[in-house]
Design a protein around this motif. Structure first.
Motif, PDB file in Angstrom:
ATOM      1  N   ASN A 155     -26.227 -37.404  47.333  1.00 54.62           N
ATOM      2  CA  ASN A 155     -27.071 -37.553  46.149  1.00 54.62           C
ATOM      3  C   ASN A 155     -27.650 -38.967  46.123  1.00 54.62           C
ATOM      4  N   ASP A 156     -28.340 -39.246  45.079  1.00 51.98           N
ATOM      5  CA  ASP A 156     -29.074 -40.506  45.058  1.00 51.98           C
ATOM      6  C   ASP A 156     -28.181 -41.738  44.918  1.00 51.98           C
ATOM      7  N   ASP A 157     -26.919 -41.485  44.646  1.00 49.88           N
ATOM      8  CA  ASP A 157     -26.009 -42.625  44.615  1.00 49.88           C
ATOM      9  C   ASP A 157     -25.806 -43.212  45.994  1.00 49.88           C
ATOM     10  N   TYR A 158     -26.158 -42.411  46.983  1.00 49.49           N
ATOM     11  CA  TYR A 158     -25.945 -42.854  48.357  1.00 49.49           C
ATOM     12  C   TYR A 158     -27.266 -42.819  49.118  1.00 49.49           C
ATOM     13  N   PRO A 159     -28.075 -43.821  48.898  1.00 47.90           N
ATOM     14  CA  PRO A 159     -29.399 -43.834  49.537  1.00 47.90           C
ATOM     15  C   PRO A 159     -29.312 -43.948  51.048  1.00 47.90           C
ATOM     16  N   PHE A 160     -28.154 -44.307  51.533  1.00 42.51           N
ATOM     17  CA  PHE A 160     -28.035 -44.496  52.981  1.00 42.51           C
ATOM     18  C   PHE A 160     -27.354 -43.326  53.658  1.00 42.51           C
ATOM     19  N   ARG A 161     -27.193 -42.245  52.901  1.00 41.57           N
ATOM     20  CA  ARG A 161     -26.526 -41.097  53.495  1.00 41.57           C
ATOM     21  C   ARG A 161     -27.215 -40.653  54.773  1.00 41.57           C
ATOM     22  N   PRO A 162     -26.567 -40.143  55.707  1.00 45.18           N
ATOM     23  CA  PRO A 162     -25.152 -39.763  55.657  1.00 45.18           C
ATOM     24  C   PRO A 162     -24.182 -40.929  55.745  1.00 45.18           C
ATOM     25  N   PHE A 163     -24.687 -42.120  55.726  1.00 43.93           N
ATOM     26  CA  PHE A 163     -23.765 -43.253  55.774  1.00 43.93           C
ATOM     27  C   PHE A 163     -23.430 -43.696  54.368  1.00 43.93           C
ATOM     28  N   CYS A 164     -22.268 -44.317  54.202  1.00 42.24           N
ATOM     29  CA  CYS A 164     -21.844 -44.714  52.871  1.00 42.24           C
ATOM     30  C   CYS A 164     -22.575 -45.968  52.441  1.00 42.24           C
ATOM     31  N   SER A 165     -23.060 -46.714  53.384  1.00 40.48           N
ATOM     32  CA  SER A 165     -23.700 -47.969  53.028  1.00 40.48           C
ATOM     33  C   SER A 165     -24.675 -48.383  54.116  1.00 40.48           C
ATOM     34  N   ASP A 166     -25.489 -49.326  53.750  1.00 46.54           N
ATOM     35  CA  ASP A 166     -26.456 -49.822  54.716  1.00 46.54           C
ATOM     36  C   ASP A 166     -25.736 -50.409  55.926  1.00 46.54           C
ATOM     37  N   ARG A 167     -24.601 -51.002  55.654  1.00 42.13           N
ATOM     38  CA  ARG A 167     -23.863 -51.635  56.730  1.00 42.13           C
ATOM     39  C   ARG A 167     -23.423 -50.610  57.771  1.00 42.13           C
ATOM     40  N   CYS A 168     -22.889 -49.512  57.274  1.00 43.96           N
ATOM     41  CA  CYS A 168     -22.443 -48.489  58.212  1.00 43.96           C
ATOM     42  C   CYS A 168     -23.625 -47.923  58.985  1.00 43.96           C
ATOM     43  N   ARG A 169     -24.738 -47.847  58.311  1.00 44.71           N
ATOM     44  CA  ARG A 169     -25.919 -47.338  58.992  1.00 44.71           C
ATOM     45  C   ARG A 169     -26.275 -48.266  60.154  1.00 44.71           C
ATOM     46  N   LEU A 170     -26.236 -49.549  59.873  1.00 42.70           N
ATOM     47  CA  LEU A 170     -26.586 -50.507  60.914  1.00 42.70           C
ATOM     48  C   LEU A 170     -25.568 -50.498  62.039  1.00 42.70           C
ATOM     49  N   ILE A 171     -24.329 -50.309  61.673  1.00 46.73           N
ATOM     50  CA  ILE A 171     -23.298 -50.226  62.708  1.00 46.73           C
ATOM     51  C   ILE A 171     -23.628 -49.082  63.650  1.00 46.73           C
ATOM     52  N   ASP A 172     -23.990 -47.966  63.055  1.00 51.20           N
ATOM     53  CA  ASP A 172     -24.282 -46.813  63.892  1.00 51.20           C
ATOM     54  C   ASP A 172     -25.518 -47.046  64.740  1.00 51.20           C
ATOM     55  N   LEU A 173     -26.513 -47.638  64.150  1.00 49.48           N
ATOM     56  CA  LEU A 173     -27.716 -47.938  64.920  1.00 49.48           C
ATOM     57  C   LEU A 173     -27.388 -48.886  66.064  1.00 49.48           C
ATOM     58  N   GLY A 174     -26.508 -49.808  65.787  1.00 48.37           N
ATOM     59  CA  GLY A 174     -26.105 -50.753  66.817  1.00 48.37           C
ATOM     60  C   GLY A 174     -25.459 -50.050  67.987  1.00 48.37           C
ATOM     61  N   GLU A 175     -24.666 -49.038  67.662  1.00 51.49           N
ATOM     62  CA  GLU A 175     -24.025 -48.301  68.740  1.00 51.49           C
ATOM     63  C   GLU A 175     -25.049 -47.539  69.560  1.00 51.49           C
ATOM     64  N   TRP A 176     -26.012 -47.026  68.869  1.00 50.09           N
ATOM     65  CA  TRP A 176     -27.095 -46.354  69.594  1.00 50.09           C
ATOM     66  C   TRP A 176     -27.717 -47.311  70.594  1.00 50.09           C
ATOM     67  N   ALA A 177     -27.998 -48.510  70.107  1.00 51.97           N
ATOM     68  CA  ALA A 177     -28.695 -49.471  70.942  1.00 51.97           C
ATOM     69  C   ALA A 177     -27.843 -49.897  72.119  1.00 51.97           C
ATOM     70  N   SER A 178     -26.579 -50.184  71.849  1.00 48.57           N
ATOM     71  CA  SER A 178     -25.764 -50.740  72.916  1.00 48.57           C
ATOM     72  C   SER A 178     -25.267 -49.668  73.874  1.00 48.57           C
ATOM     73  N   GLU A 179     -24.862 -48.559  73.315  1.00 49.26           N
ATOM     74  CA  GLU A 179     -24.272 -47.555  74.191  1.00 49.26           C
ATOM     75  C   GLU A 179     -25.235 -46.467  74.584  1.00 49.26           C
ATOM     76  N   ASN A 180     -26.346 -46.469  73.942  1.00 46.57           N
ATOM     77  CA  ASN A 180     -27.351 -45.459  74.219  1.00 46.57           C
ATOM     78  C   ASN A 180     -26.853 -44.052  73.936  1.00 46.57           C
ATOM     79  N   HIS A 181     -25.774 -43.999  73.195  1.00 49.65           N
ATOM     80  CA  HIS A 181     -25.195 -42.708  72.815  1.00 49.65           C
ATOM     81  C   HIS A 181     -25.196 -41.727  73.963  1.00 49.65           C
TER      82      HIS A 181
END
Ligand SMILES: [Zn+2]
Length: 73
Positions: A31-57
């Motif tokens: 819901n709108d309480d979590y604008p970064f969903r599916p991540f709980c926060s912007d930080r987690c979103r960035l963490i995940d993006l970082g993994e994409w970048a470094s590990e290329n998933h």
């Protein structure tokens, strides 16, 4: 001045969509309480993006075929 906002309680059965943050596994409400969903926060979103970048998933094989092509022999 009372602001009686309805805060979602843990009501999974009633269409309150919940999921787990892919980064930290915290429960996230869809819901709108979590604008970064599916991540709980912007930080987690960035963490995940970082993994994409470094590990290329690197996707571990196992091609999931929704429509299995059976050989009909
Ligand atoms: Zn998180």
């Amino acid at each position: 001045m009372t602001h009686n906002t309805m805060i979602n309680q843990t009501q999974n059965a009633q269409g309150a969509l919940t999921l787990k943050c892919p980064s930290c596994q915290k429960i996230v409400f869809w819901n709108d309480d979590y604008p970064f969903r599916p991540f709980c926060s912007d930080r987690c979103r960035l963490i995940d993006l970082g993994e994409w970048a470094s590990e290329n998933h690197r996707i571990a094989g196992e091609p999931a075929k929704p429509f299995s092509d059976f050989d009909e022999n």
